[in-house]
Design a protein around this motif. Structure first.
Motif, PDB file in Angstrom:
ATOM      1  N   TRP A  51       0.841  -1.211   0.000  1.00  0.00           N
ATOM      2  CA  TRP A  51       0.000   0.000   0.000  1.00  0.00           C
ATOM      3  C   TRP A  51       0.870   1.252   0.000  1.00  0.00           C
ATOM      4  N   MET A  52       1.933   1.249   0.776  1.00  0.00           N
ATOM      5  CA  MET A  52       2.823   2.402   0.832  1.00  0.00           C
ATOM      6  C   MET A  52       3.657   2.541  -0.444  1.00  0.00           C
ATOM      7  N   ILE A  53       4.055   1.421  -1.036  1.00  0.00           N
ATOM      8  CA  ILE A  53       4.809   1.494  -2.296  1.00  0.00           C
ATOM      9  C   ILE A  53       3.948   2.125  -3.380  1.00  0.00           C
ATOM     10  N   ILE A  54       2.680   1.736  -3.425  1.00  0.00           N
ATOM     11  CA  ILE A  54       1.771   2.351  -4.391  1.00  0.00           C
ATOM     12  C   ILE A  54       1.628   3.839  -4.099  1.00  0.00           C
ATOM     13  N   ALA A  55       1.495   4.193  -2.828  1.00  0.00           N
ATOM     14  CA  ALA A  55       1.291   5.599  -2.456  1.00  0.00           C
ATOM     15  C   ALA A  55       2.498   6.467  -2.793  1.00  0.00           C
ATOM     16  N   MET A  56       3.709   5.945  -2.589  1.00  0.00           N
ATOM     17  CA  MET A  56       4.911   6.761  -2.678  1.00  0.00           C
ATOM     18  C   MET A  56       5.680   6.600  -3.996  1.00  0.00           C
ATOM     19  N   SER A  57       5.092   5.972  -4.992  1.00  0.00           N
ATOM     20  CA  SER A  57       5.802   5.741  -6.252  1.00  0.00           C
ATOM     21  C   SER A  57       5.382   6.704  -7.363  1.00  0.00           C
ATOM     22  N   TYR A  58       4.871   7.855  -6.952  1.00  0.00           N
ATOM     23  CA  TYR A  58       4.451   8.847  -7.943  1.00  0.00           C
ATOM     24  C   TYR A  58       5.095  10.212  -7.674  1.00  0.00           C
ATOM     25  N   GLY A  59       6.304  10.186  -7.092  1.00  0.00           N
ATOM     26  CA  GLY A  59       7.073  11.421  -6.962  1.00  0.00           C
ATOM     27  C   GLY A  59       7.205  11.991  -5.576  1.00  0.00           C
ATOM     28  N   LYS A  60       6.518  11.456  -4.567  1.00  0.00           N
ATOM     29  CA  LYS A  60       6.584  12.013  -3.212  1.00  0.00           C
ATOM     30  C   LYS A  60       6.694  10.876  -2.208  1.00  0.00           C
ATOM     31  N   VAL A  61       7.670  10.983  -1.307  1.00  0.00           N
ATOM     32  CA  VAL A  61       7.888   9.965  -0.282  1.00  0.00           C
ATOM     33  C   VAL A  61       7.808  10.640   1.091  1.00  0.00           C
ATOM     34  N   ASP A  62       6.914  10.147   1.948  1.00  0.00           N
ATOM     35  CA  ASP A  62       6.753  10.693   3.298  1.00  0.00           C
ATOM     36  C   ASP A  62       7.619   9.914   4.279  1.00  0.00           C
ATOM     37  N   HIS A  63       8.433  10.633   5.036  1.00  0.00           N
ATOM     38  CA  HIS A  63       9.329   9.944   5.966  1.00  0.00           C
ATOM     39  C   HIS A  63       8.657   9.621   7.293  1.00  0.00           C
ATOM     40  N   ASP A  64       7.407  10.053   7.501  1.00  0.00           N
ATOM     41  CA  ASP A  64       6.747   9.780   8.775  1.00  0.00           C
ATOM     42  C   ASP A  64       6.202   8.353   8.848  1.00  0.00           C
ATOM     43  N   ARG A  65       6.393   7.545   7.796  1.00  0.00           N
ATOM     44  CA  ARG A  65       5.896   6.171   7.785  1.00  0.00           C
ATOM     45  C   ARG A  65       6.941   5.158   8.246  1.00  0.00           C
ATOM     46  N   PHE A  66       8.168   5.590   8.428  1.00  0.00           N
ATOM     47  CA  PHE A  66       9.256   4.648   8.699  1.00  0.00           C
ATOM     48  C   PHE A  66       9.033   3.882   9.998  1.00  0.00           C
ATOM     49  N   GLY A  67       8.758   4.595  11.084  1.00  0.00           N
ATOM     50  CA  GLY A  67       8.556   3.932  12.372  1.00  0.00           C
ATOM     51  C   GLY A  67       7.382   2.971  12.356  1.00  0.00           C
ATOM     52  N   LEU A  68       6.302   3.345  11.677  1.00  0.00           N
ATOM     53  CA  LEU A  68       5.136   2.475  11.597  1.00  0.00           C
ATOM     54  C   LEU A  68       5.446   1.199  10.819  1.00  0.00           C
TER      55      LEU A  68
END
Length: 323
Positions: A100-117
């Motif tokens: 789900w996160m790969i789909i979300a972040m594979s269009y030019g923007k990566v959020d670093h607040d997901r790392f801990g989760l």
């Protein structure tokens, strides 16, 4: 080092953290990242998968694929929150949420607040079974919480490193916060922006706070809790000024908290005026020790030492007394 990484914690803390994380995953799908479902309508040539998506490799998102991941992840996350089948459900939720996160972040923007989760989802299946309110301690659960804590602090430290690496000292003295306030600031942020040099001071403070965040592991438990409270207050100010929540990061940061003390079902029973059968069999909860009355001690006179105690017996009803 090994003893620090596997410091035992109450199983009740692991159970509470597990429930919170999996409930957050379910909430994330419908509250924080429902926009991921719109990726299915984006032309496939715009999909530029992250490195992990290229290594595996993963398919280009389609309406059917996104719908299956959404509903399967929502159902499995709710089931995992109950604590049942922690390994099977845990690994399933971890794999689906990663996709789900790969789909979300594979269009030019990566959020670093997901790392801990993401790290929390990866290590929770290794913690084994845990029951709410259980005070027995577990090293496997302690390792899962410790690794999540390290991921949370790495998020801060590496964010400061990235600021200085790509922005240099200009990040500290530039107009980073000013631009953020112009783009998405609140009325409260507008008041702060009017104070001369306050935003520059805030930028220095942010980088200093992130660089020194690993100090939390060196503090005694009491002061560690205060520093974690400061972390949360920092994000409260961030939400109030530029409306950035860092919700996944805040969920993972609960790994620092004594969550075993948070027992909403027990509190609900108390408000209802009764205790459940399981709680009655278990006796008072450790948090309730102060409310259990102490038994008075009986002083024995020195003259009675060594004598056989005399027990007064009341006559039995319906039975003659005497010869």
């Amino acid at each position: 080092m090994t003893s620090w990484l596997t410091e035992a914690v109450p199983r009740g803390r692991v159970a509470a953290f597990r429930t919170l994380i999996y409930l957050f995953v379910a909430a994330d799908l419908v509250v924080f990242t429902p926009w991921v479902r719109t990726r299915a309508s984006v032309p496939g040539e715009l999909y530029q998968p992250l490195l992990v998506g290229r290594i595996l490799p993963l398919p280009t998102p389609t309406p059917a694929l996104v719908a299956v991941i959404f509903w399967a992840l929502l159902l499995l996350a709710l089931l995992a929150a109950t604590g049942r089948a922690p390994r099977l459900l845990g690994w399933s939720v971890c794999a689906l949420y990663l996709e789900w996160m790969i789909i979300a972040m594979s269009y030019g923007k990566v959020d670093h607040d997901r790392f801990g989760l993401l790290v929390a989802l990866a290590v929770l299946p290794t913690a084994g079974r845990a029951r709410h309110g259980d005070t027995t301690r577990t090293e496997a659960g302690g390792w899962a919480l410790r690794v999540t804590q390290i991921a949370v602090i790495c998020t801060y430290f590496l964010a400061a490193w990235a600021k200085l690496r790509f922005g240099g000292l200009d990040w500290l003295t530039g107009s980073v916060l000013a631009r953020a306030i112009i783009r998405r600031g609140t009325d409260f942020a507008d008041l702060i922006a009017q104070v001369p040099y306050l935003l520059i001071v805030a930028q220095f403070g942010i980088v200093a706070f992130e660089l020194f965040s690993p100090v939390v592991f060196l503090l005694p438990a009491r002061w560690r809790g205060a520093m974690v409270g400061f972390f949360y207050s920092f994000h409260a100010v961030t939400i109030a000024t530029i409306t950035i929540s860092f919700a996944p990061h805040l969920a993972a940061m609960t790994s620092f908290l004594p969550l075993e003390r948070v027992r909403p079902l027990v509190w609900a029973r108390r408000l209802a005026g009764h205790r459940g059968p399981a709680e009655e069999d278990a006796g008072p909860h450790p948090d309730d020790v102060d409310t259990v009355p102490a038994q008075p001690s009986v002083a024995v006179p020195p003259s009675a030492a060594g004598r056989t105690p005399v027990v007064d017996q009341a006559p039995v009803v319906g039975r003659p007394v005497g010869p």
